[in-house]
Write a protein that holds these residues in place. Structure first.
Motif, PDB file in Angstrom:
ATOM      1  N   TYR A   1      33.368  56.963  30.574  1.00  0.00           N
ATOM      2  CA  TYR A   1      32.678  58.110  30.999  1.00  0.00           C
ATOM      3  C   TYR A   1      33.416  59.408  31.108  1.00  0.00           C
ATOM      4  O   TYR A   1      34.522  59.361  31.534  1.00  0.00           O
ATOM      5  CB  TYR A   1      31.664  57.735  32.329  1.00  0.00           C
ATOM      6  N   GLU A   2      32.641  60.584  31.161  1.00  0.00           N
ATOM      7  CA  GLU A   2      33.257  61.900  31.684  1.00  0.00           C
ATOM      8  C   GLU A   2      32.430  62.058  32.818  1.00  0.00           C
ATOM      9  O   GLU A   2      31.208  62.212  32.922  1.00  0.00           O
ATOM     10  CB  GLU A   2      32.960  62.829  30.440  1.00  0.00           C
ATOM     11  N   ILE A   3      32.995  62.719  33.903  1.00  0.00           N
ATOM     12  CA  ILE A   3      32.277  63.198  35.118  1.00  0.00           C
ATOM     13  C   ILE A   3      33.276  64.619  35.536  1.00  0.00           C
ATOM     14  O   ILE A   3      34.351  64.688  35.310  1.00  0.00           O
ATOM     15  CB  ILE A   3      32.423  62.261  36.312  1.00  0.00           C
ATOM     16  N   ASP A   4      32.296  65.797  35.853  1.00  0.00           N
ATOM     17  CA  ASP A   4      33.023  66.706  36.245  1.00  0.00           C
ATOM     18  C   ASP A   4      33.595  66.839  37.795  1.00  0.00           C
ATOM     19  O   ASP A   4      32.758  66.579  38.806  1.00  0.00           O
ATOM     20  CB  ASP A   4      32.031  67.932  36.351  1.00  0.00           C
ATOM     21  N   ILE A   5      34.684  66.762  38.073  1.00  0.00           N
ATOM     22  CA  ILE A   5      35.345  66.500  39.422  1.00  0.00           C
ATOM     23  C   ILE A   5      34.959  67.291  40.308  1.00  0.00           C
ATOM     24  O   ILE A   5      34.830  67.216  41.510  1.00  0.00           O
ATOM     25  CB  ILE A   5      37.044  66.082  39.338  1.00  0.00           C
ATOM     26  N   ASP A   6      34.835  68.686  39.966  1.00  0.00           N
ATOM     27  CA  ASP A   6      34.540  69.723  40.765  1.00  0.00           C
ATOM     28  C   ASP A   6      32.774  69.572  41.342  1.00  0.00           C
ATOM     29  O   ASP A   6      32.509  69.576  42.570  1.00  0.00           O
ATOM     30  CB  ASP A   6      34.223  71.051  40.005  1.00  0.00           C
TER      31      ASP A   6
ATOM     32  N   LEU B   1      24.582  59.538  39.610  1.00  0.00           N
ATOM     33  CA  LEU B   1      24.818  58.985  38.237  1.00  0.00           C
ATOM     34  C   LEU B   1      24.413  60.010  37.275  1.00  0.00           C
ATOM     35  O   LEU B   1      24.798  59.976  36.171  1.00  0.00           O
ATOM     36  CB  LEU B   1      23.681  57.760  38.033  1.00  0.00           C
ATOM     37  N   LYS B   2      23.621  61.053  37.596  1.00  0.00           N
ATOM     38  CA  LYS B   2      23.115  62.239  36.711  1.00  0.00           C
ATOM     39  C   LYS B   2      24.298  62.979  36.163  1.00  0.00           C
ATOM     40  O   LYS B   2      24.298  63.428  35.110  1.00  0.00           O
ATOM     41  CB  LYS B   2      21.980  62.979  37.368  1.00  0.00           C
TER      42      LYS B   2
ATOM     43  N   PHE C   1      23.438  53.365  30.145  1.00  0.00           N
ATOM     44  CA  PHE C   1      22.914  53.942  31.236  1.00  0.00           C
ATOM     45  C   PHE C   1      23.199  53.421  32.444  1.00  0.00           C
ATOM     46  O   PHE C   1      22.349  52.542  32.729  1.00  0.00           O
ATOM     47  CB  PHE C   1      21.148  54.060  30.866  1.00  0.00           C
ATOM     48  N   PRO C   2      24.112  53.650  33.304  1.00  0.00           N
ATOM     49  CA  PRO C   2      24.382  53.114  34.512  1.00  0.00           C
ATOM     50  C   PRO C   2      23.216  53.040  35.533  1.00  0.00           C
ATOM     51  O   PRO C   2      22.487  53.984  35.399  1.00  0.00           O
ATOM     52  CB  PRO C   2      25.498  53.786  34.921  1.00  0.00           C
ATOM     53  N   GLU C   3      23.139  52.044  36.258  1.00  0.00           N
ATOM     54  CA  GLU C   3      22.326  52.069  37.330  1.00  0.00           C
ATOM     55  C   GLU C   3      22.775  51.456  38.630  1.00  0.00           C
ATOM     56  O   GLU C   3      23.883  51.103  38.674  1.00  0.00           O
ATOM     57  CB  GLU C   3      21.275  50.732  36.923  1.00  0.00           C
ATOM     58  N   ILE C   4      22.145  52.003  39.805  1.00  0.00           N
ATOM     59  CA  ILE C   4      22.601  51.421  41.037  1.00  0.00           C
ATOM     60  C   ILE C   4      21.835  50.263  41.424  1.00  0.00           C
ATOM     61  O   ILE C   4      20.613  49.835  41.325  1.00  0.00           O
ATOM     62  CB  ILE C   4      22.021  52.512  42.155  1.00  0.00           C
ATOM     63  N   ARG C   5      22.805  49.354  41.466  1.00  0.00           N
ATOM     64  CA  ARG C   5      22.249  47.735  41.881  1.00  0.00           C
ATOM     65  C   ARG C   5      22.961  47.233  42.943  1.00  0.00           C
ATOM     66  O   ARG C   5      23.900  47.404  43.565  1.00  0.00           O
ATOM     67  CB  ARG C   5      22.659  46.819  40.523  1.00  0.00           C
ATOM     68  N   LYS C   6      21.966  46.593  43.677  1.00  0.00           N
ATOM     69  CA  LYS C   6      22.418  45.797  45.002  1.00  0.00           C
ATOM     70  C   LYS C   6      23.262  44.595  44.573  1.00  0.00           C
ATOM     71  O   LYS C   6      22.878  43.837  43.910  1.00  0.00           O
ATOM     72  CB  LYS C   6      21.047  45.126  45.764  1.00  0.00           C
ATOM     73  N   PRO C   7      24.471  44.644  45.047  1.00  0.00           N
ATOM     74  CA  PRO C   7      25.458  43.777  44.586  1.00  0.00           C
ATOM     75  C   PRO C   7      25.148  42.355  45.346  1.00  0.00           C
ATOM     76  O   PRO C   7      24.369  42.220  46.376  1.00  0.00           O
ATOM     77  CB  PRO C   7      26.716  44.180  45.330  1.00  0.00           C
TER      78      PRO C   7
ATOM     79  N   HIS D   1      25.303  53.804  54.057  1.00  0.00           N
ATOM     80  CA  HIS D   1      25.780  55.103  54.076  1.00  0.00           C
ATOM     81  C   HIS D   1      25.128  55.824  53.074  1.00  0.00           C
ATOM     82  O   HIS D   1      24.463  55.226  52.084  1.00  0.00           O
ATOM     83  CB  HIS D   1      27.335  55.236  53.788  1.00  0.00           C
ATOM     84  N   ASP D   2      25.083  57.083  53.130  1.00  0.00           N
ATOM     85  CA  ASP D   2      24.345  57.979  52.176  1.00  0.00           C
ATOM     86  C   ASP D   2      25.188  59.130  51.510  1.00  0.00           C
ATOM     87  O   ASP D   2      24.807  59.989  50.865  1.00  0.00           O
ATOM     88  CB  ASP D   2      23.218  58.946  53.076  1.00  0.00           C
ATOM     89  N   TYR D   3      26.612  58.621  51.253  1.00  0.00           N
ATOM     90  CA  TYR D   3      27.231  59.505  50.325  1.00  0.00           C
ATOM     91  C   TYR D   3      26.730  59.364  48.619  1.00  0.00           C
ATOM     92  O   TYR D   3      26.644  58.300  48.418  1.00  0.00           O
ATOM     93  CB  TYR D   3      28.855  58.945  50.335  1.00  0.00           C
ATOM     94  N   ASP D   4      26.847  60.372  48.218  1.00  0.00           N
ATOM     95  CA  ASP D   4      26.869  60.505  46.803  1.00  0.00           C
ATOM     96  C   ASP D   4      28.084  59.617  46.093  1.00  0.00           C
ATOM     97  O   ASP D   4      27.792  58.769  45.176  1.00  0.00           O
ATOM     98  CB  ASP D   4      26.688  61.949  46.227  1.00  0.00           C
ATOM     99  N   PHE D   5      29.222  59.944  46.506  1.00  0.00           N
ATOM    100  CA  PHE D   5      30.258  59.401  45.995  1.00  0.00           C
ATOM    101  C   PHE D   5      31.311  58.812  46.913  1.00  0.00           C
ATOM    102  O   PHE D   5      31.407  59.503  47.998  1.00  0.00           O
ATOM    103  CB  PHE D   5      31.097  60.572  45.064  1.00  0.00           C
TER     104      PHE D   5
END
Length: 159
Positions: free
Chosen positions: A57-62, A146-147, A13-19, A94-98
Motif C-alpha cells: 500500500y501507499e500512504i501519505d506520511i504527512d 483506512l481511507k 479493501f482493508p477493514e477494521i476487524r475485532k481481533p 483508544h481513539d487514535y486514527d493511527f
C-alpha cells in the motif's frame, strides 16, 4: 510511504476487524514499513495454506502525522504502558486514527513476559529492548485512517 500487510488473502479493501486475541495496539489494520516483517507475518500461517500474500500500500506520511496519531520512535515507558493496556486489560480502547511504533516480535514478547511477571521492571525492559533490532508497525485504527491507504499490489508468498 510504502507499507505492507502480510495475510493469507489479497486485501485490496482493508477493514477494521475485532481481533480474536489481544494485540499490541488494539483493534485495526496492521501494517509495517518492513517487507521482511510482512513476509514473517505470512509465514506464521505455514501449514494452513500453500500461498499467502504481502499486500503493498501507499500512504501519505504527512496525513498520518496530521491525524490523531500516537507515535513511538522506540520503546519507552509510555509504549510499555500502552502495549500492556491493550494486551492485558479487556475493554481497554483508544481513539487514535493511527498508532506507530515497535513490533513486539517473539524476542520482544519473551522480554515483555518477564516484565508482566515482575521479573523485569520498566527500565530493565527498555534496556533489554534497546539491544534488539526492532521493526515497526503502523496500526490503522479508524475508518478515516483506512481511507488514507491506497492498495498497490499483492505479492504471492509460497508457504
Amino acid at each position: 510511504m510504502k507499507v505492507y500487510h502480510g495475510s493469507l488473502e489479497v486485501v485490496e479493501f482493508p477493514e477494521i476487524r475485532k481481533p480474536n486475541r489481544t494485540l499490541d495496539y488494539g483493534a485495526g489494520f496492521y501494517t509495517t514499513t518492513d517487507m521482511e516483517q510482512a513476509k514473517s507475518w505470512v509465514m506464521r500461517h505455514k501449514g494452513k495454506a500453500t500461498i499467502g500474500y504481502v499486500n503493498v500500500y501507499e500512504i501519505d506520511i504527512d496525513k498520518v502525522h496530521n491525524a490523531h496519531t500516537l507515535w513511538f520512535d522506540s520503546p519507552t515507558e509510555e509504549w510499555i504502558d500502552f502495549v500492556d493496556n491493550n494486551r492485558n486489560y479487556r475493554g481497554f480502547t483508544h481513539d487514535y486514527d493511527f498508532v506507530y511504533g515497535p513490533v513486539a516480535n517473539d524476542r520482544v514478547y519473551a522480554a515483555f513476559a518477564l516484565y508482566e511477571s515482575g521479573v523485569l521492571n520498566k527500565e530493565e525492559l527498555i534496556r533489554e529492548l534497546k539491544v534488539y533490532k526492532l521493526v515497526d508497525q503502523l496500526l490503522l485504527h479508524t475508518e478515516a485512517a483506512l481511507k488514507e491507504l491506497s492498495f498497490i499490489k499483492a505479492i504471492p508468498i509460497e508457504l
